[in-house]
Design a protein around this motif. Structure first.
Motif, mmCIF file in Angstrom:
data_model
loop_
_atom_site.group_PDB
_atom_site.id
_atom_site.type_symbol
_atom_site.label_atom_id
_atom_site.label_comp_id
_atom_site.label_asym_id
_atom_site.label_seq_id
_atom_site.Cartn_x
_atom_site.Cartn_y
_atom_site.Cartn_z
ATOM 1 N N ALA A 106 -14.244 -0.833 -6.674
ATOM 2 C CA ALA A 106 -14.135 -0.689 -8.129
ATOM 3 C C ALA A 106 -12.921 -1.449 -8.658
ATOM 4 C CB ALA A 106 -14.031 0.785 -8.508
ATOM 5 N N ARG A 107 -12.061 -1.884 -7.746
ATOM 6 C CA ARG A 107 -10.810 -2.540 -8.134
ATOM 7 C C ARG A 107 -11.008 -4.048 -8.298
ATOM 8 N NH1 ARG A 107 -5.907 0.404 -5.075
ATOM 9 N NH2 ARG A 107 -5.035 -1.659 -5.398
ATOM 10 N N LYS A 108 -10.609 -4.563 -9.432
ATOM 11 C CA LYS A 108 -10.770 -5.987 -9.707
ATOM 12 C C LYS A 108 -9.966 -6.849 -8.746
ATOM 13 C CE LYS A 108 -10.333 -9.477 -13.348
ATOM 14 N NZ LYS A 108 -9.508 -10.408 -12.553
ATOM 15 N N ASP A 109 -8.781 -6.368 -8.341
ATOM 16 C CA ASP A 109 -7.936 -7.198 -7.482
ATOM 17 C C ASP A 109 -8.587 -7.493 -6.134
ATOM 18 O OD1 ASP A 109 -7.474 -4.380 -6.993
ATOM 19 O OD2 ASP A 109 -5.873 -4.979 -5.646
ATOM 20 N N VAL A 110 -9.488 -6.624 -5.676
ATOM 21 C CA VAL A 110 -10.195 -6.896 -4.420
ATOM 22 C C VAL A 110 -11.067 -8.139 -4.586
ATOM 23 C CG1 VAL A 110 -11.947 -6.048 -2.806
ATOM 24 C CG2 VAL A 110 -10.156 -4.502 -3.637
ATOM 25 N N ASP A 146 -10.605 -10.496 -6.746
ATOM 26 C CA ASP A 146 -9.742 -11.657 -6.959
ATOM 27 C C ASP A 146 -9.332 -12.282 -5.622
ATOM 28 O OD1 ASP A 146 -9.818 -11.293 -9.689
ATOM 29 O OD2 ASP A 146 -7.943 -10.146 -9.757
ATOM 30 N N LYS A 147 -9.328 -11.469 -4.567
ATOM 31 C CA LYS A 147 -8.841 -11.924 -3.258
ATOM 32 C C LYS A 147 -9.953 -12.307 -2.276
ATOM 33 C CE LYS A 147 -6.501 -8.073 -2.868
ATOM 34 N NZ LYS A 147 -5.589 -6.984 -2.408
ATOM 35 N N CYS A 148 -11.157 -11.719 -2.443
ATOM 36 C CA CYS A 148 -12.211 -11.976 -1.462
ATOM 37 C C CYS A 148 -13.583 -11.768 -2.077
ATOM 38 C CB CYS A 148 -12.041 -11.070 -0.241
ATOM 39 S SG CYS A 148 -12.452 -9.331 -0.545
ATOM 40 N N ARG A 149 -14.619 -12.042 -1.271
ATOM 41 C CA ARG A 149 -16.002 -11.774 -1.663
ATOM 42 C C ARG A 149 -16.541 -10.695 -0.730
ATOM 43 N NH1 ARG A 149 -18.538 -17.574 -1.145
ATOM 44 N NH2 ARG A 149 -16.757 -17.892 0.225
ATOM 45 N N PRO A 150 -16.494 -9.423 -1.161
ATOM 46 C CA PRO A 150 -16.907 -8.336 -0.278
ATOM 47 C C PRO A 150 -18.404 -8.062 -0.338
ATOM 48 C CG PRO A 150 -16.029 -7.443 -2.309
ATOM 49 C CD PRO A 150 -15.919 -8.938 -2.435
ATOM 50 N N ILE A 151 -18.964 -7.717 0.818
ATOM 51 C CA ILE A 151 -20.354 -7.267 0.870
ATOM 52 C C ILE A 151 -20.425 -6.083 1.827
ATOM 53 C CG2 ILE A 151 -20.967 -9.002 2.632
ATOM 54 C CD1 ILE A 151 -23.818 -8.972 1.294
ATOM 55 N N VAL A 152 -21.107 -5.028 1.414
ATOM 56 C CA VAL A 152 -21.216 -3.810 2.206
ATOM 57 C C VAL A 152 -22.443 -3.904 3.107
ATOM 58 C CG1 VAL A 152 -21.500 -1.296 2.135
ATOM 59 C CG2 VAL A 152 -20.110 -2.461 0.393
ATOM 60 N N GLN A 162 -17.116 -8.357 -9.682
ATOM 61 C CA GLN A 162 -16.543 -7.036 -9.890
ATOM 62 C C GLN A 162 -17.421 -6.251 -10.858
ATOM 63 O OE1 GLN A 162 -14.389 -5.642 -12.666
ATOM 64 N NE2 GLN A 162 -14.109 -3.797 -11.446
ATOM 65 N N GLY A 163 -17.687 -4.999 -10.504
ATOM 66 C CA GLY A 163 -18.612 -4.191 -11.281
ATOM 67 C C GLY A 163 -19.990 -4.114 -10.660
ATOM 68 N N ASP A 208 -7.282 -6.169 3.048
ATOM 69 C CA ASP A 208 -6.188 -7.139 2.919
ATOM 70 C C ASP A 208 -5.878 -7.813 4.251
ATOM 71 O OD1 ASP A 208 -5.897 -6.694 0.215
ATOM 72 O OD2 ASP A 208 -4.258 -5.254 0.431
ATOM 73 N N TYR A 209 -5.827 -7.016 5.325
ATOM 74 C CA TYR A 209 -5.557 -7.584 6.640
ATOM 75 C C TYR A 209 -6.692 -8.505 7.087
ATOM 76 C CZ TYR A 209 -1.189 -5.822 8.611
ATOM 77 O OH TYR A 209 0.139 -5.623 8.906
ATOM 78 N N SER A 210 -7.920 -8.142 6.775
ATOM 79 C CA SER A 210 -9.055 -8.973 7.151
ATOM 80 C C SER A 210 -8.997 -10.331 6.456
ATOM 81 C CB SER A 210 -10.375 -8.260 6.806
ATOM 82 O OG SER A 210 -11.481 -8.970 7.307
#
Length: 346
Positions: free
Chosen positions: A27-31, A33-39, A73-74, A334-336
């Motif tokens: 839910a955090r925009k900063d995530v 801004d730093k990466c492209r996450p996929i669950v 994001q969103g 962040d570490y990843s």
């Protein structure tokens, strides 16, 4: 967008807090801004988690291919494996169904990383009893990753702020852990620790090596493992140019590391390393009766792919409440990102 690494995040055990903290973190925009996450998980479980944590404004976007993700994001992209029957899922309960799903999420994210479709992998907690009920006889994520990537030399690293810990042994009995304190394994872990620090940008790592026994054996009075195994390993490491110090009494080495004496500590067994890190990373607010912080990262070193993880368990007692803390997952992401960027530059 290409500068932002694709990070595959396993949902963890569907009956655990994993889906909930994943929604909170993403839910955090900063995530974004730093990466492209996929669950990597089940879209149906993630949709339920969105409601549990009160983030109904977030859309769950099921995909079957990484290239179909929108990375916005969103919107949480979910590589939907459709393994969970929501009518049978009970939060906070061990089950074969949840164990099978959790194992398959891990297997899939490893396959995606080996195939180069994701740059780094992050794992939420699984339940060891559940995956064993499902017929997958592993003692934890570390062993799954090692086997599926065919890695022989590896170790677990825990990290929180300036405290980093690697282990000579992890998921074995304390009796067996003592038997595993051997020169060859200790020097192997020292080398891995040294390289890990360099990968994190520490040019000349200072490595503290813990003793096994009280007072590091007191010259053999309380045990000979320091004399027979740990000191010879230290001498071999120094001969290779590694700045390794020890054996340092286990009751003081972690305070020294927090004080900047060491960049990383080599612990001899699971709890010797886990307890001090969790004392500083896990903070419980007694007056509010809730965890104020649950921080720290679990990283598997020595693999051909990047794997980081939350440094806590499934927290079945909190599952379904929406109260679980997502800080450890954010730390792991962040570490990843950091480690996948280093891997890319090699």
């Amino acid at each position: 967008m290409k500068d932002r690494r694709v990070i595959g995040i396993t949902m963890g055990d569907p009956a655990s807090i994993g889906p909930e903290i994943t929604v909170k973190a993403l839910a955090r925009k900063d995530v974004y801004d730093k990466c492209r996450p996929i669950v990597i998980g089940d879209a149906s479980v993630m949709e339920a988690a969105v409601k549990i944590v009160g983030q109904e404004n977030i859309k769950i976007h099921p995909v079957q291919k990484i290239e179909d993700a929108c990375f916005q994001q969103g919107v949480i992209d979910v590589y939907d494996m459709k393994l969970v029957d929501m009518e049978k899922l009970e939060y906070g309960k061990v089950s074969e169904m949840a164990g099978e799903a959790a194992f398959q999420y891990v297997k899939k994210v490893i396959e995606l990383a080996l195939d180069g479709q994701v740059d780094g992998t992050v794992t939420n907690a699984l339940n060891k009893e559940a995956i064993n009920l499902a017929g997958h006889h592993y003692s934890g994520h570390t062993e799954i990753y090692a086997e599926l990537t065919r890695t022989k030399k590896y170790t677990m690293m825990l990290a929180h702020e300036n405290l980093r810990v690697v282990h000579v042994s992890t998921h074995v009995s304390l009796r067996e852990a003592c038997d595993r304190v051997k020169k060859d394994r200790i020097i192997e872990v020292i080398r891995i620790a040294n390289q890990a620090c360099k990968d994190l940008g520490i040019e000349t790592p200072k490595i503290g090596v813990a003793g096994l026994n009280p007072h590091s054996g007191e010259n053999g009075l309380f045990g000979r493992e320091e004399i027979d195994e740990i000191i010879p390993a230290l001498e071999a490491a120094k001969a290779e140019g590694i700045q390794a110090d020890g054996p340092v009494p286990p009751d003081t080495i972690f305070s020294k590391a927090r004080g900047g004496w060491y960049d990383i500590v080599v612990a001899m067994y699971h709890d010797q390393g886990h307890i001090p890190l969790k004392v500083v990373g896990f903070v419980y607010d007694q007056s509010a009766k809730k965890w104020e912080a649950v921080e720290g990262v679990n990283i598997t070193l020595g693999l051909p792919i990047v794997r980081t993880s939350v440094d806590h368990g499934t927290a079945f007692d909190q599952a379904g409440t929406g109260e679980a803390n997502e800080l450890s997952l954010i730390n792991a992401i962040d570490y990843s990102i950091k480690m996948s960027k280093k891997t890319e530059s090699l």
